[in-house]
Design a protein around this motif. Structure first.
Motif, mmCIF file in Angstrom:
data_model
loop_
_atom_site.group_PDB
_atom_site.id
_atom_site.type_symbol
_atom_site.label_atom_id
_atom_site.label_comp_id
_atom_site.label_asym_id
_atom_site.label_seq_id
_atom_site.Cartn_x
_atom_site.Cartn_y
_atom_site.Cartn_z
ATOM 1 N N UNK A 257 0.830 -1.207 0.000
ATOM 2 C CA UNK A 257 0.000 0.000 0.000
ATOM 3 C C UNK A 257 0.862 1.254 0.000
ATOM 4 N N UNK A 258 1.962 1.228 0.769
ATOM 5 C CA UNK A 258 2.840 2.392 0.827
ATOM 6 C C UNK A 258 3.518 2.631 -0.523
ATOM 7 N N UNK A 259 3.884 1.559 -1.211
ATOM 8 C CA UNK A 259 4.488 1.686 -2.536
ATOM 9 C C UNK A 259 3.510 2.381 -3.481
ATOM 10 N N UNK A 361 -4.545 -9.245 8.562
ATOM 11 C CA UNK A 361 -5.911 -8.830 8.289
ATOM 12 C C UNK A 361 -5.988 -8.301 6.860
ATOM 13 N N UNK A 362 -7.139 -8.401 6.262
ATOM 14 C CA UNK A 362 -7.350 -7.781 4.951
ATOM 15 C C UNK A 362 -7.719 -6.323 5.176
ATOM 16 N N UNK A 363 -6.807 -5.472 4.819
ATOM 17 C CA UNK A 363 -6.980 -4.058 5.104
ATOM 18 C C UNK A 363 -7.403 -3.272 3.871
ATOM 19 N N UNK A 364 -8.183 -2.246 4.113
ATOM 20 C CA UNK A 364 -8.532 -1.288 3.067
ATOM 21 C C UNK A 364 -7.705 -0.026 3.308
ATOM 22 N N UNK A 365 -6.619 0.106 2.574
ATOM 23 C CA UNK A 365 -5.729 1.257 2.769
ATOM 24 C C UNK A 365 -6.174 2.487 1.983
ATOM 25 N N UNK A 366 -7.169 2.310 1.162
ATOM 26 C CA UNK A 366 -7.675 3.456 0.413
ATOM 27 C C UNK A 366 -6.818 3.826 -0.780
ATOM 28 N N UNK A 367 -6.074 2.861 -1.335
ATOM 29 C CA UNK A 367 -5.255 3.143 -2.512
ATOM 30 C C UNK A 367 -5.715 2.299 -3.685
#
Length: 367
Positions: A257-259, A361-367
């Protein structure tokens, strides 16, 4: 004639290295001059009652600096010297470092309130421990074979500093994640998933992160402070903190997500995790003030330090039976005993939470 005989005896004593002018003539105005002459001629070394604490401290610090002791550690030593050791003990010589003087020192130190509050037993013990180290170093330098500063000393009752640890449960971590600004979700999630320290987290570079079938992250530097308190990039706290971590799925998800955030914003920062404008998170207080504290307030959670992410990692995995040696290696601790000593008492907080080193966890990072 008698005077000549006494002078001859004094001369022979000097030649044999057993005559000390200041001991034979303690009230003489020339005692200091003759002492320096004896030392310069190599006839003897300074004795404990001839060396002031304040005059030796810089030698001790210089040796630590020569041994490449971290600047942040030196800053702590210098602060202790400046605030407590030199003001009280500085004018005393090493022979005066005796147990009987400790009570007066404790009373004096508690009255200082340098940081706006009374000094704790933990701190008082740290100051005396440091002074004993200084005295022991001097004993080695001057060959004081039988010298024992503060003979019979016993530390004050200590309060376990880790009684202040308040790890976040998985439910609390989820609450924090949902309240975070989207940009900061990978950063915070990686902290909880990896157990790295805040200084290490903020110093990770893009090239430290390896993608592919076995994703890894190298930890070989950290944001720290030099001995004057200036923020700087330096080596990790100790040799055990230099490590390469095999990313678990939760870490990998945060990294991916950060990438994407970096690519979308065309971020050119030399640090993998950075502020939205690309500047480094060199001062963690900025993140605490602008992101962390407001997030906890939005969820009406009592304030806890961001460092608790590291404590949460250790407690959570220890609770579910992950080998303490594995946790210690991941966190950069010297051995598993440090993990057990610090975190075992908090295991019950995570009872019933199915988690392991590979859990995520399956995260929603908003990307």
């Amino acid at each position: 004639l008698q005077a000549r005989i006494e002078l001859n005896l004094i001369q022979k004593g000097i030649e044999r290295g057993c005559f000390v002018f200041s001991e034979v003539f303690p009230n003489s105005a020339q005692a200091k001059i003759f002492t320096n002459m004896e030392i310069e001629m190599g006839l003897r070394k300074f004795r404990p009652n001839e060396v002031l604490v304040k005059d030796y401290i810089s030698d001790w610090i210089d040796d630590l600096r020569h041994d490449s002791v971290a600047g942040r550690t030196l800053q702590g030593y210098n602060s202790n010297n400046h605030n407590y050791i030199i003001p009280y003990w500085g004018e005393m010589n090493f022979a005066q470092l005796r147990k009987i003087k400790l009570g007066e020192f404790y009373d004096w130190a508690r009255d200082q309130e340098i940081r706006g509050e009374a000094v704790s037993n933990n701190s008082l013990n740290a100051y005396i421990k440091q002074l004993i180290r200084i005295a022991t170093h001097a004993a080695g330098a001057y060959e004081w074979a039988d010298y024992k500063p503060f003979l019979g000393y016993k530390p004050l009752p200590n309060i376990d500093p880790y009684d202040a640890i308040h790890p976040f449960t998985r439910d609390e971590q989820d609450m924090i994640f949902r309240a975070l600004p989207q940009y900061w979700r990978p950063y915070v999630d990686f902290a909880f998933a990896s157990g790295v320290s805040v200084g290490e987290l903020n110093a990770i570079r893009p090239n430290d992160v390896t993608h592919g079938p076995e994703p890894r992250v190298v930890i070989d530097q950290a944001w720290t402070q030099d001995e004057n308190g200036k923020v700087m990039i330096g080596p990790p706290k100790n040799k055990y903190r230099n490590r390469t971590l095999k990313m678990n799925p939760r870490m990998r998800q945060a990294v991916e997500a950060q990438v994407k955030y970096r690519e979308r914003r065309e971020t050119q920062s030399e640090f993998f995790f950075c502020k939205e404008d690309g500047s480094p998170i060199s001062d963690s207080s900025w993140f605490i003030t602008n992101v962390w504290r407001p997030t906890l307030m939005r969820q009406k959670m009592e304030y806890r330090s961001f460092r608790e992410a590291r404590h949460s990692f250790a407690t959570e995995h220890l609770s579910k039976g992950v080998d303490p040696l594995t946790i210690a290696a991941f966190m950069g601790h010297r051995d598993p005993q440090m993990v057990l000593k610090r975190y075992a008492k908090y295991k019950k907080k995570f009872d019933g939470v199915g988690v392991g080193m590979d859990d995520h966890l399956q995260r929603d990072y908003g990307v």
